[in-house]
Structure formats: structure tokens, C-alpha cells
Design a protein around this motif. Structure first.
Motif, PDB file in Angstrom:
ATOM      1  N   CYS A 278      -2.680 -32.579   7.627  1.00  0.00           N
ATOM      2  CA  CYS A 278      -1.938 -33.832   7.434  1.00  0.00           C
ATOM      3  C   CYS A 278      -1.267 -34.322   8.590  1.00  0.00           C
ATOM      4  N   HIS A 279      -0.647 -33.492   9.387  1.00  0.00           N
ATOM      5  CA  HIS A 279       0.322 -33.715  10.287  1.00  0.00           C
ATOM      6  C   HIS A 279      -0.257 -33.945  11.596  1.00  0.00           C
ATOM      7  N   ASP A 280      -1.649 -33.403  11.720  1.00  0.00           N
ATOM      8  CA  ASP A 280      -2.216 -33.430  13.112  1.00  0.00           C
ATOM      9  C   ASP A 280      -3.103 -34.641  13.056  1.00  0.00           C
ATOM     10  N   LEU A 281      -3.710 -34.903  11.899  1.00  0.00           N
ATOM     11  CA  LEU A 281      -4.739 -36.177  11.882  1.00  0.00           C
ATOM     12  C   LEU A 281      -4.206 -37.377  11.077  1.00  0.00           C
ATOM     13  N   LEU A 282      -3.415 -37.608  10.352  1.00  0.00           N
ATOM     14  CA  LEU A 282      -2.734 -38.623   9.818  1.00  0.00           C
ATOM     15  C   LEU A 282      -1.629 -39.478  10.415  1.00  0.00           C
ATOM     16  N   CYS A 283      -1.303 -39.259  11.365  1.00  0.00           N
ATOM     17  CA  CYS A 283      -0.269 -40.001  12.318  1.00  0.00           C
ATOM     18  C   CYS A 283       1.111 -40.167  11.246  1.00  0.00           C
ATOM     19  N   MET A 284       1.454 -38.991  10.787  1.00  0.00           N
ATOM     20  CA  MET A 284       2.773 -39.086   9.802  1.00  0.00           C
ATOM     21  C   MET A 284       3.808 -39.368  10.554  1.00  0.00           C
ATOM     22  N   ASP A 285       4.830 -40.019  10.026  1.00  0.00           N
ATOM     23  CA  ASP A 285       6.279 -39.796  10.513  1.00  0.00           C
ATOM     24  C   ASP A 285       7.014 -38.711   9.870  1.00  0.00           C
ATOM     25  N   GLY A 286       7.258 -37.725  10.377  1.00  0.00           N
ATOM     26  CA  GLY A 286       7.770 -36.714   9.741  1.00  0.00           C
ATOM     27  C   GLY A 286       7.008 -36.225   8.699  1.00  0.00           C
ATOM     28  N   ASN A 287       7.746 -36.019   7.448  1.00  0.00           N
ATOM     29  CA  ASN A 287       6.668 -35.721   6.123  1.00  0.00           C
ATOM     30  C   ASN A 287       6.511 -36.993   5.456  1.00  0.00           C
ATOM     31  N   LYS A 288       6.630 -38.415   6.003  1.00  0.00           N
ATOM     32  CA  LYS A 288       6.412 -39.475   5.245  1.00  0.00           C
ATOM     33  C   LYS A 288       5.087 -39.729   5.436  1.00  0.00           C
ATOM     34  N   TYR A 289       4.424 -40.029   4.293  1.00  0.00           N
ATOM     35  CA  TYR A 289       2.988 -40.531   4.208  1.00  0.00           C
ATOM     36  C   TYR A 289       2.940 -41.890   3.550  1.00  0.00           C
ATOM     37  N   VAL A 290       2.174 -43.033   4.080  1.00  0.00           N
ATOM     38  CA  VAL A 290       2.190 -44.106   3.397  1.00  0.00           C
ATOM     39  C   VAL A 290       0.728 -44.315   2.639  1.00  0.00           C
ATOM     40  N   GLN A 291       1.200 -44.476   1.404  1.00  0.00           N
ATOM     41  CA  GLN A 291      -0.001 -44.625   0.277  1.00  0.00           C
ATOM     42  C   GLN A 291      -0.221 -45.981  -0.215  1.00  0.00           C
ATOM     43  N   GLU A 292      -1.496 -46.336  -0.406  1.00  0.00           N
ATOM     44  CA  GLU A 292      -1.597 -47.494  -0.993  1.00  0.00           C
ATOM     45  C   GLU A 292      -1.993 -47.474  -2.344  1.00  0.00           C
ATOM     46  N   VAL A 293      -0.894 -48.256  -3.025  1.00  0.00           N
ATOM     47  CA  VAL A 293      -1.200 -48.340  -4.626  1.00  0.00           C
ATOM     48  C   VAL A 293      -1.258 -49.646  -5.200  1.00  0.00           C
ATOM     49  N   PRO A 294      -1.930 -49.629  -6.153  1.00  0.00           N
ATOM     50  CA  PRO A 294      -2.143 -51.082  -6.782  1.00  0.00           C
ATOM     51  C   PRO A 294      -0.911 -51.805  -6.999  1.00  0.00           C
ATOM     52  N   SER A 641      12.298 -27.405  18.168  1.00  0.00           N
ATOM     53  CA  SER A 641      11.508 -28.252  17.546  1.00  0.00           C
ATOM     54  C   SER A 641      10.267 -27.706  16.824  1.00  0.00           C
ATOM     55  N   LEU A 642       9.725 -28.450  16.034  1.00  0.00           N
ATOM     56  CA  LEU A 642       8.542 -28.149  15.361  1.00  0.00           C
ATOM     57  C   LEU A 642       7.346 -29.282  15.584  1.00  0.00           C
ATOM     58  N   ASP A 643       6.466 -28.912  16.368  1.00  0.00           N
ATOM     59  CA  ASP A 643       5.441 -29.768  17.035  1.00  0.00           C
ATOM     60  C   ASP A 643       4.163 -29.642  16.378  1.00  0.00           C
ATOM     61  N   ASP A 644       3.556 -30.822  16.240  1.00  0.00           N
ATOM     62  CA  ASP A 644       1.977 -30.993  16.056  1.00  0.00           C
ATOM     63  C   ASP A 644       1.540 -31.373  17.331  1.00  0.00           C
ATOM     64  N   PRO A 645       0.161 -31.150  17.387  1.00  0.00           N
ATOM     65  CA  PRO A 645      -0.483 -31.132  18.676  1.00  0.00           C
ATOM     66  C   PRO A 645      -0.246 -32.494  19.486  1.00  0.00           C
ATOM     67  N   PRO A 646      -0.664 -33.701  18.600  1.00  0.00           N
ATOM     68  CA  PRO A 646      -0.125 -34.778  19.592  1.00  0.00           C
ATOM     69  C   PRO A 646       1.197 -34.885  20.234  1.00  0.00           C
ATOM     70  N   GLN A 647       2.308 -34.361  19.388  1.00  0.00           N
ATOM     71  CA  GLN A 647       3.703 -34.409  19.869  1.00  0.00           C
ATOM     72  C   GLN A 647       3.734 -33.344  21.077  1.00  0.00           C
ATOM     73  N   PHE A 648       3.071 -32.190  21.089  1.00  0.00           N
ATOM     74  CA  PHE A 648       3.059 -31.141  22.085  1.00  0.00           C
ATOM     75  C   PHE A 648       2.406 -31.619  23.352  1.00  0.00           C
ATOM     76  N   ILE A 649       1.311 -32.581  23.085  1.00  0.00           N
ATOM     77  CA  ILE A 649       0.625 -33.052  24.295  1.00  0.00           C
ATOM     78  C   ILE A 649       1.384 -34.160  25.031  1.00  0.00           C
ATOM     79  N   ALA A 650       2.083 -34.976  24.261  1.00  0.00           N
ATOM     80  CA  ALA A 650       2.953 -35.937  24.896  1.00  0.00           C
ATOM     81  C   ALA A 650       4.108 -35.201  25.567  1.00  0.00           C
ATOM     82  N   LYS A 651       4.693 -33.976  25.146  1.00  0.00           N
ATOM     83  CA  LYS A 651       5.782 -33.387  25.617  1.00  0.00           C
ATOM     84  C   LYS A 651       5.289 -32.800  27.175  1.00  0.00           C
ATOM     85  N   LEU A 652       4.015 -32.228  26.984  1.00  0.00           N
ATOM     86  CA  LEU A 652       3.364 -31.676  28.298  1.00  0.00           C
ATOM     87  C   LEU A 652       3.307 -32.630  29.324  1.00  0.00           C
TER      88      LEU A 652
END
Length: 675
Positions: A278-294, A641-652
Motif C-alpha cells: 500500500c505504502h510503496d505502490l499507492l502514493c499514500m500520504d502517511g496512512n491516508k488513502y483517498v477513496q472514491e465513493v458514490p 524515520s519510517l521509510d518506504d522505497p520512494p522516500q528512501f530513494i529520494a533521501k539517498l
């Protein structure tokens, strides 16, 4: 006015988790304690930017309100005077914060009636003296205390010190001589120490020592980061022994301090659990997920922010589960719900098969009594569906297989070159991660010959990507062929498969495809628990006191049942499957850990704390949960910190600012400039 430190957080034999203790200290020890002397029914809670985050990681607004807080204010912003109300200040003990507080409460007309002041960490004596000089201010202070709580409890077994720039400030090429280096280490040490103040634990402090190739090699500040942090933590803890009531005088637990260089692969490799994906592939902001609802009026879908946290029982069940396991469990939940609900059966009959996410969302409107249950199911069916689509679109099974084959020595340069040449359907980002893994395994050949430059050219990496890969040398350990844990294997042969840098973990067969990989931290925790850390790689700030034991009441930490070598959960699996046998229990899902935990939590052994400088990963946090049940000891993972791959790569990328090209790489390699 009282000038006291924090009181004990333990209550006899009652056992509480790390985050529960943190929460209780904030709500009971801090907020509720003000009720005794305050005549004000409702109070204002004033926090700075850091302490508001500390509070939000452990408490909800409803919890704070229940303790008599009607308004939460920002210390740094202009506030409306409320002279009839008492105020609770929870803030860092900085000069600026003390100045703002004194401005609020001094003079003829103060902003609030009385002030209860709680500092997140120890305050300098000079600042206390400055406060005491103001006689008018003193009459308005009802409490002045050091809470000694300055960390974010991100999980029931995890915390961070909020140092997102630790990699840059401690390991960059400019770290030498930088004032940020010492400032970062000192603040980090203070915050780590407050964890032990909260838990009333006095640890035996182990740390990874600086390793050099030979006696002529100069040790750099980068090499000394764990050593310096261990010394600073030790100094803070020594002060606590004389300033905090009931703080232990002898060792009660173990702390191991390491840095990100012990395992450069864990932050990069694709992790196949639900939470990590979820955190690696869905571009979430922290633990926030944007869901589409009717929308309620039937027009276009609306976007709704949801938090993937422990208030969601479905999330709690799935977060450590393999993605294939998560898919199965969601299917089972859906089938069970439909079988027990006639309206759902009718809806399914109309659709002629599986219920889609949209149909489930419509069902919420038709079945309001089941809305919460359907909402949660709908959310996770949608998330799992997105993850499965990304896995297919990005060919992640193929990428993941090569990643793990490289790590375990079942693939080498030949296979990587073939993959880069033939797989035009794999994204540049995933090729970058493959090359980073390869560079971690073969640093000598990658950085000190033209091979690295040629591979980057073959992968079609951008200039920014090349900076990231080359900056991995900042985290490189020296050539230590005799090293037993986390060492690089540097022998190289194009035609022959090389030994993997991860040994196969013998024992139970792996249930899941692509779950062979494990973080080095898993081995280190088991060695720490058994008292078998290599003495040439790990030193200790203090020898154990005579009363120190791994398990209360045991005669030997090494012979206690809880310290016996745990059975491995992984071994090589040829042609793994996405399917889970009904009787399997892989030890990775949260319910599995709970099953393994002792029913009498008082029998758990002493806590193990691991701190990773430079960012921890979700796989490492999962290991802390897994091994807690396995070793019968509460394992708490801390990090900057707690890093997901995109964050770690950006920090490197931030470890150096100079632009790189392929020509630069060739020039550097030819000149042998890499350390």
C-alpha cells in the motif's frame, strides 16, 4: 508549584503495550493530573509543532476532550485571551518556547488564569532559573514538570524520533565538520532516552562499532555514528537514574543501535505484504488513502480520505499478510457476507457473478444497518484490486523474482544484463531498484570498475537516478570478508552464480511465493536475544549488572526457553504459490502474532529495543511483531524515520548535490576515487 519529574508508568503486574503506556502517560499522567488542583472544568491545551504530532500519534481528539480539554491551540500562533480558563502547555524546552510561554503568562493581564507546564524532554537549568525570576509568573504556574516523552509512537511496537534528514545530516559527503551532525545526534539521543523514561527501563546499550579495512584506513564521522549515538543515549540515561523517581538502577532490557548501512537492500526491495505494498505502490500520504465513493445525490464520485490504522479491524487483520493471502481473506469475507444476507444475494444475482466495488457501495445505501461492515470491505477490496492491477501492469512478479534471486545468489550479472536488455516493459524506476540491489551485493565491481556505468547506461537511467545509485557508496561498509552478519560477498564471476548475501533460513518451508527475503535485522534480533552478537562488530556501553537476566526469575539468559534458537519461518521455495494451505500459519499476519503471544503477558521476557539510524522499513517493523511472539519478548523498533522505497530513494539522492553523468562515472571509476 511543583518541580517534579514523571511518575512511574507501571501499575504493578498489569501489562500494557508500548503505545498504550505512551497514551496513558499523555492522558492520565499529564492531562488528568491537572484536575486535582484546577477549579476550571475545561482547559486549553497548547502545543508546539513537535508535541502536537507526539499527541496525535497516540491519542484521538475524543480522548483529549474526555480529559477536560475544550480547545487545542498552536503555541507559535497568536491566540485569543481566555483569562477565565486554565491552560496546559505541552512543549519542547527550547528558549523560544519558554519565551512565548512567559509572554503569555507574565504581566498584568495573562492570556490564561493558571498554567500547567509539561516539557517533552529535560529543560536546561538556566531556563528554569529564568522562569523563577518572574515573581508574578510564578504565582500563575500550578505545575512545572518534565514529561520526558519526545517520540512518535507509530505502532504498538514502533517509534520514530522525527529525523527525516538523518541520512543527509549524518552520512552525506558534507557531514564532516557540519554543525547539523552533532545537533542531529544529540536530539536523537535525547528522544531515544525519553522512550526508556516512559517505560521505566534501563537498557544495556549495544552498538555497531566502526569497522575499517586495516589499521591505516582513516575512520570517518560516518563510521562513528552508532558509537556517538550510543554514548549520547548512555549519558542521558545516566542522568535519569538520579532525576526520575523509581527509574531502575540496574539493567532491565537490551538496546541495540545500528545504522542503515547494515542492510541497504531492505529499504529498496519490493516487500509483498499488504501494508508495505500500500505504502510503496499507492502514493499514500502517511496512512491516508483517498477513496472514491458514490455521491449522495447520484452525481459523479466523491473523494474521501480514510486512515489505514488500527481502528479498522480489516486493516489490522491484513496489514502483515502477504498480498495473495489478503486477496483470499477478502474473498472469504465477501462470500461470508453475501451468504448471510438476502439483499446481497439478490444484488449478486442481478450482477450475474462477483459483486463489484461500485455495487458494494450502492449496497451501503440499501442496507444502512451494515454500512460500517460494507464500508470497510469495500475499501479493502478497492485497495487490493488496485494493488493487483499495479502488480500486473508493472510486471512486479518478474521484477520481484529477480530481486530475490540476486539476493540469494541464484542470479548474477548475466541474468541482470539479460533482463535489462530484453524487458523493455519494465519501468525505469523498477530497473533503478534492481541496480541498487545489485550495487549493494557487488559494491567493489559496481563502483570501482566501468561495470556500474555500463549497467546504468543499459538500464536507461536518468541523471537523477545515477546520483541515487552512486550515493549508495556513502552507506558502504568496508570489505570485511570475515564478517558474519550483513557482510558483502565480493567474489565475482560472470559465468558462475555467486554465494548470496542472505543465507537461506532453514526450518519451515515458506508458504508464499516471493517471501524468501528477510531483513538482516531478523538475524540481529535473534542473536541479541541469545546473547550472541559478534563481539568484534558490536560493543556494549555497560557490562551487565549481577542481577541482569534475560528472563525474570531465570538463572541464565542463554538457557532460558525463551532464548532458544527460534525455528525459521523461511526456506527456499521453488515455484512458490499464491495460494495458502488452510492449516498454514506463517507468523506474519497480526492475528498470527497474537496467537503465538503468551496468554499471561507477565511471563514475557525483558524487552528488546532496536534503533536504526537513517530510517527503518516496514519489513523490519513486521519482523519486530513476528519475533515478539516467537521469542516471547516484546521487541520495540525505533528509528529516525519510517521509510518506504520512494522516500528512501529520494533521501539517498540528497547525500550529494553535484550532478552526475555517465562520463563522470567512468572518470571516477578510472581514477579509483570511490572510498
Amino acid at each position: 508549584m511543583s518541580m517534579d519529574s514523571d511518575s512511574s508508568s507501571h501499575s504493578g503486574a498489569d501489562y500494557r503495550s508500548f503505545r498504550q503506556i505512551t497514551r496513558d502517560r499523555l492522558l492520565l499522567e499529564m492531562l488528568r493530573s491537572t484536575r486535582k488542583s484546577s477549579k476550571s472544568t475545561w482547559k486549553v491545551l497548547i502545543m508546539d509543532k513537535l508535541t502536537v504530532k507526539i499527541m496525535s500519534f497516540s491519542c484521538k481528539m475524543a480522548d483529549i476532550t474526555e480529559e477536560g480539554v475544550s480547545l487545542v491551540e498552536d503555541l507559535c500562533k497568536r491566540r485569543q485571551p481566555l483569562p477565565s480558563m486554565d491552560a496546559i502547555y505541552f512543549m519542547q524546552p527550547t528558549k523560544e518556547n519558554v519565551r512565548v510561554f512567559m509572554s503569555d503568562m507574565s504581566g498584568k493581564n495573562s492570556l490564561y488564569k493558571k498554567a500547567y507546564v509539561f516539557f517533552s524532554s529535560p529543560i536546561q537549568r538556566e531556563l528554569v532559573a529564568h522562569i523563577k525570576k518572574d515573581s508574578t509568573l510564578l504565582t500563575r504556574i500550578s505545575a512545572l514538570s518534565e514529561m520526558n516523552l519526545e517520540y512518535f509512537a507509530i505502532d504498538s511496537q514502533g517509534f520514530i524520533t522525527d529525523h527525516d534528514k538523518a541520512l543527509e545530516e549524518l552520512f552525506s559527503e558534507d557531514a564532516e565538520g557540519s554543525h547539523k551532525y552533532n545537533a542531529c545526534l544529540n536530539t536523537m539521543a535525547t528522544r531515544i532516552a525519553t522512550v526508556f523514561a516512559s517505560l521505566r527501563e534501563f537498557p544495556r546499550v549495544h552498538y555497531r562499532v566502526a569497522r575499517t579495512i586495516d589499521a591505516s584506513t582513516l575512520t570517518t564521522l560516518r563510521d562513528l555514528v552508532p558509537t556517538k549515538l550510543a554514548a549520547a543515549v548512555w549519558n542521558s540515561l545516566a542522568r535519569y537514574k538520579s532525576t526520575i523517581p523509581e527509574f531502575p538502577q540496574t539493567e532491565t532490557c537490551e538496546l541495540l543501535i545500528v545504522d542503515r548501512s547494515i542492510d541497504q537492500i531492505a529499504p529498496i526491495i519490493h516487500e509483498w505484504t499488504y501494508d508495505a505494498m500500500c505504502h510503496d505502490l499507492l502514493c499514500m500520504d502517511g496512512n491516508k488513502y483517498v477513496q472514491e465513493v458514490p455521491s449522495k445525490n447520484g452525481s459523479a464520485n466523491e473523494k474521501k480520505e480514510v486512515l489505514l490504522e488500527d481502528h479498522d479491524p480489516v486493516w489490522l487483520e491484513l496489514w502483515h499478510a502477504h498480498i495473495a493471502d489478503a486477496n483470499e481473506r477478502l474473498h472469504e469475507k465477501m462470500t461470508s457476507f453475501v451468504s448471510k444476507n438476502k439483499a446481497a444475494q439478490l444484488q449478486q444475482a442481478r450482477s450475474g457473478g462477483e459483486l463489484s466495488t461500485k455495487q458494494l457501495q450502492k449496497m451501503v445505501q440499501a442496507l444502512p444497518q451494515y454500512s460500517d461492515q460494507i464500508d470497510k470491505l469495500t475499501l479493502h477490496v478497492e485497495i487490493a484490486g488496485k494493488l493487483n492491477n499495479i502488480i500486473k501492469e508493472q510486471h512486479l512478479k518478474d521484477v520481484g523474482q529477480l530481486e530475490q534471486d540476486l539476493v540469494f545468489g541464484d542470479a548474477g550479472t548475466k541474468e541482470l544484463i539479460s533482463f535489462l536488455r530484453t524487458r523493455m516493459d519494465v519501468s525505469r524506476e523498477n530497473k533503478l531498484r534492481l541496480l541498487m540491489i545489485y550495487a549493494s551485493i557487488n559494491p567493489e565491481k559496481f563502483f570501482e570498475s566501468e561495470k556500474g556505468a555500463k549497467l546504468m547506461q543499459l538500464a536507461g537511467l536518468s541523471a537523477d537516478d545515477m546520483i541515487v545509485v552512486n550515493n549508495m557508496h556513502c552507506l558502504r561498509g568496508p570489505d570485511t570478508k570475515k564478517s558474519s552478519v550483513g557482510a558483502f560477498t565480493l567474489k565475482f564471476d560472470l559465468q558462475k552464480k555467486k554465494p548470496g548475501i542472505r543465507k537461506e533460513r532453514t526450518g519451515e518451508e515458506s508458504t508464499w511465493m516471493l517471501s524468501r527475503f528477510y531483513p538482516i535485522l531478523e538475524d540481529l534480533i535473534e542473536k541479541l536475544s541469545k546473547g550472541e552478537l559478534p563481539k568484534d562488530e558490536y560493543h556494549c556501553m555497560n557490562d551487565p549488572s549481577p542481577s541482569f537476566r534475560g528472563i525474570p526469575g531465570s538463572t541464565s539468559a542463554r538457557t532460558s526457553p525463551a532464548h532458544q534458537p527460534a525455528q525459521s519461518m523461511r526456506s527456499r521455495r521453488i515455484g512458490g504459490t499464491w495460494a495458502r494451505p488452510r492449516n498454514s500459519d506463517d507468523g506474519y499476519s497480526s492475528d498470527s502474532v497474537l496467537k503465538h503471544a503468551s496468554s499471561d503477558l507477565r511471563k514475557l521476557g525483558q524487552r528488546l529495543f532496536i534503533f536504526v539510524i537513517g530510517g527503518a522499513t516496514r519489513s523490519e517493523l513486521r519482523v519486530a511483531h513476528k519475533l515478539s511472539g516467537k521469542l516471547k519478548r516484546e521487541i520495540i523498533l525505533g528509528s529516525s524515520s519510517l521509510d518506504d522505497p520512494p522516500q528512501f530513494i529520494a533521501k539517498l539522492k540528497m547525500l550529494s548535490t553535484e550532478e552526475l553523468s555517465l562520463d563522470d562515472c567512468k572518470y571516477n571509476n578510472a581514477k579509483d576515487d570511490w572510498p
